[in-house]
Write an enzyme that holds these catalytic residues in place. Structure first.
Site, PDB file in Angstrom:
ATOM      1  N   LYS A 142      43.370  44.675  48.846  1.00 38.79           N
ATOM      2  CA  LYS A 142      42.210  44.665  49.532  1.00 38.79           C
ATOM      3  C   LYS A 142      42.154  45.276  51.019  1.00 38.79           C
ATOM      4  O   LYS A 142      41.068  45.589  51.504  1.00 38.79           O
ATOM      5  CB  LYS A 142      41.582  43.234  49.678  1.00 38.79           C
ATOM      6  CG  LYS A 142      41.724  42.579  48.172  1.00 38.79           C
ATOM      7  CD  LYS A 142      41.013  43.398  46.967  1.00 38.79           C
ATOM      8  CE  LYS A 142      41.092  42.718  45.733  1.00 38.79           C
ATOM      9  NZ  LYS A 142      40.473  43.293  44.592  1.00 38.79           N
ATOM     10  N   TYR A 162      40.016  34.339  33.329  1.00 45.80           N
ATOM     11  CA  TYR A 162      40.348  34.699  34.612  1.00 45.80           C
ATOM     12  C   TYR A 162      41.050  33.673  35.256  1.00 45.80           C
ATOM     13  O   TYR A 162      40.420  32.436  35.226  1.00 45.80           O
ATOM     14  CB  TYR A 162      39.046  35.246  35.518  1.00 45.80           C
ATOM     15  CG  TYR A 162      39.291  35.289  36.962  1.00 45.80           C
ATOM     16  CD1 TYR A 162      39.728  36.594  37.333  1.00 45.80           C
ATOM     17  CD2 TYR A 162      39.151  34.303  37.761  1.00 45.80           C
ATOM     18  CE1 TYR A 162      39.845  37.019  38.664  1.00 45.80           C
ATOM     19  CE2 TYR A 162      39.536  34.697  39.144  1.00 45.80           C
ATOM     20  CZ  TYR A 162      40.009  35.931  39.337  1.00 45.80           C
ATOM     21  OH  TYR A 162      40.404  36.216  40.983  1.00 45.80           O
ATOM     22  N   TYR A 172      46.583  38.116  39.163  1.00 45.60           N
ATOM     23  CA  TYR A 172      46.544  39.660  38.844  1.00 45.60           C
ATOM     24  C   TYR A 172      47.759  40.392  38.705  1.00 45.60           C
ATOM     25  O   TYR A 172      48.016  40.951  37.448  1.00 45.60           O
ATOM     26  CB  TYR A 172      45.951  40.460  40.296  1.00 45.60           C
ATOM     27  CG  TYR A 172      44.525  40.028  40.535  1.00 45.60           C
ATOM     28  CD1 TYR A 172      43.295  40.589  40.065  1.00 45.60           C
ATOM     29  CD2 TYR A 172      44.067  38.842  41.333  1.00 45.60           C
ATOM     30  CE1 TYR A 172      42.116  40.184  40.077  1.00 45.60           C
ATOM     31  CE2 TYR A 172      42.656  38.381  41.595  1.00 45.60           C
ATOM     32  CZ  TYR A 172      41.802  39.335  41.010  1.00 45.60           C
ATOM     33  OH  TYR A 172      40.530  38.857  41.176  1.00 45.60           O
TER      34      TYR A 172
END
Length: 332
Positions: A48, A262, A288
């Site tokens: 990010k 998730y 992830y």
């Protein structure tokens, strides 16, 4: 593709290394390299930070004094946003969605959540399934009401501006591979909020690099994930002046390794964490990169990458492991 045309705040340690994984390659029978975007630097690194360089550039251009964003409870994006705000004298308000439903003490108070608070972000929790765009606007309105100037960042920093960070990463990978005389057959990465995947696709397409990207899904079903990535990749290419560059077949997601949902850790995720750590000393995150590695391992063992040189993009997030100690620790 001239990224200097876009406002940018330099946050990351770039270029990140592109390194071989010799022992994992031997284990899987594939020539495997790793793009170390866990080494971008900001708040411990992660993908990010690249997106935030362009997002903060736009925020400053608009005169913002407060960053407003959202993510799941153990969001790596939120952690890096809070750190970027602190480093540049901005206030930061974050909304954490209780997406997994976990109430474990380590999950709601340790890992990334602890760091969010350390960086001085205002933290608000909302129930899983909340309307997150609406929650963002509620927080932004509260900032305006107290005289602030909010800049709203979508979850994962995943809009066309944020995706420019991975256009730049695509360029970086191609330059490094050329310097190493390394012909790359495929890039594999986690795909979730879509900015990383879409930015890579758009960047490679605009450059004409002809390297396919395989996204290993961490949340959504295949059709929905590919639709989201394709839309954002086209928006990003349009921002670069090349809307026609991205075609449907460039966007491929394999969503067979999401598991129960998730942020939920299964035996395959723990096996991927252990294998990466115990072969080449690579620390993945449970949400992830380990889920993407779980998929890569399974596909490699099924012969999917036979004869290929594969670059695995490490999106960072090891800080989140400490929010999962009660789950991951039990599997060790």
């Amino acid at each position: 593709m001239h990224l200097a045309r876009f406002p940018r705040v330099r946050l990351a340690h770039l270029p990140t290394p592109l390194e071989p994984l010799p022992r994992l390659s031997e284990e899987l029978g594939v020539e495997l390299w790793i793009k170390r975007d866990d080494c971008t630097g900001m708040a411990g690194g992660g993908n990010k930070t690249r997106k935030l360089e362009f997002l903060l550039g736009e925020a400053f251009e608009q005169g913002a004094d407060t960053l407003v964003t959202q993510g799941a409870v153990q969001s790596n994006h939120v952690r890096q946003t809070a750190a970027a705000a602190a480093a540049h004298g901005l206030a930061c308000e974050v909304i954490l969605e209780e997406r997994t439903g976990s109430k474990a003490r380590d999950y709601v108070a340790n890992g990334n959540v602890l760091l969010d608070r350390l960086f001085g972000a205002g933290v608000r929790f909302v129930a899983g399934g909340s309307d997150m765009p609406s929650e963002l606007e509620t927080t932004a309105a509260a900032v305006r009401a107290r005289g602030g100037r909010p800049y709203v960042i979508p979850g994962g920093g995943s809009n066309a501006v944020g995706a420019l960070g991975y256009v730049d990463c695509a360029r970086e990978i191609v330059v490094q591979a050329d310097e190493l005389d390394l012909p790359v057959d495929r890039i594999v990465t986690a795909t979730g909020s879509a900015g990383t995947h879409a930015g890579l696709v758009a960047g490679l397409a605009v450059m004409g690099a002809d390297i396919p990207v395989l996204g290993i899904g961490v949340r959504a079903p295949k059709a929905r994930q590919e639709e989201t990535v394709l839309k954002l990749a086209r928006e990003t290419a349009a921002l670069l002046g090349r809307p026609e560059a991205v075609t449907d077949e460039m966007v491929v997601a394999d969503c067979d390794y999401v598991g129960e949902g998730y942020g939920l850790v299964d035996a395959g995720v723990i096996d991927a964490l252990k294998l990466a750590a115990r072969t080449d000393g690579i620390v993945l995150d449970p949400v992830y990169s380990a889920k993407a590695m779980k998929g890569l391992i399974a596909l490699a063992r099924a012969g999917r990458f036979e004869g290929e040189t594969v670059v695995f993009l490490h999106t960072g997030g090891a800080q989140g492991l400490f929010g999962y100690e009660s789950v991951v620790g039990a599997g060790l």
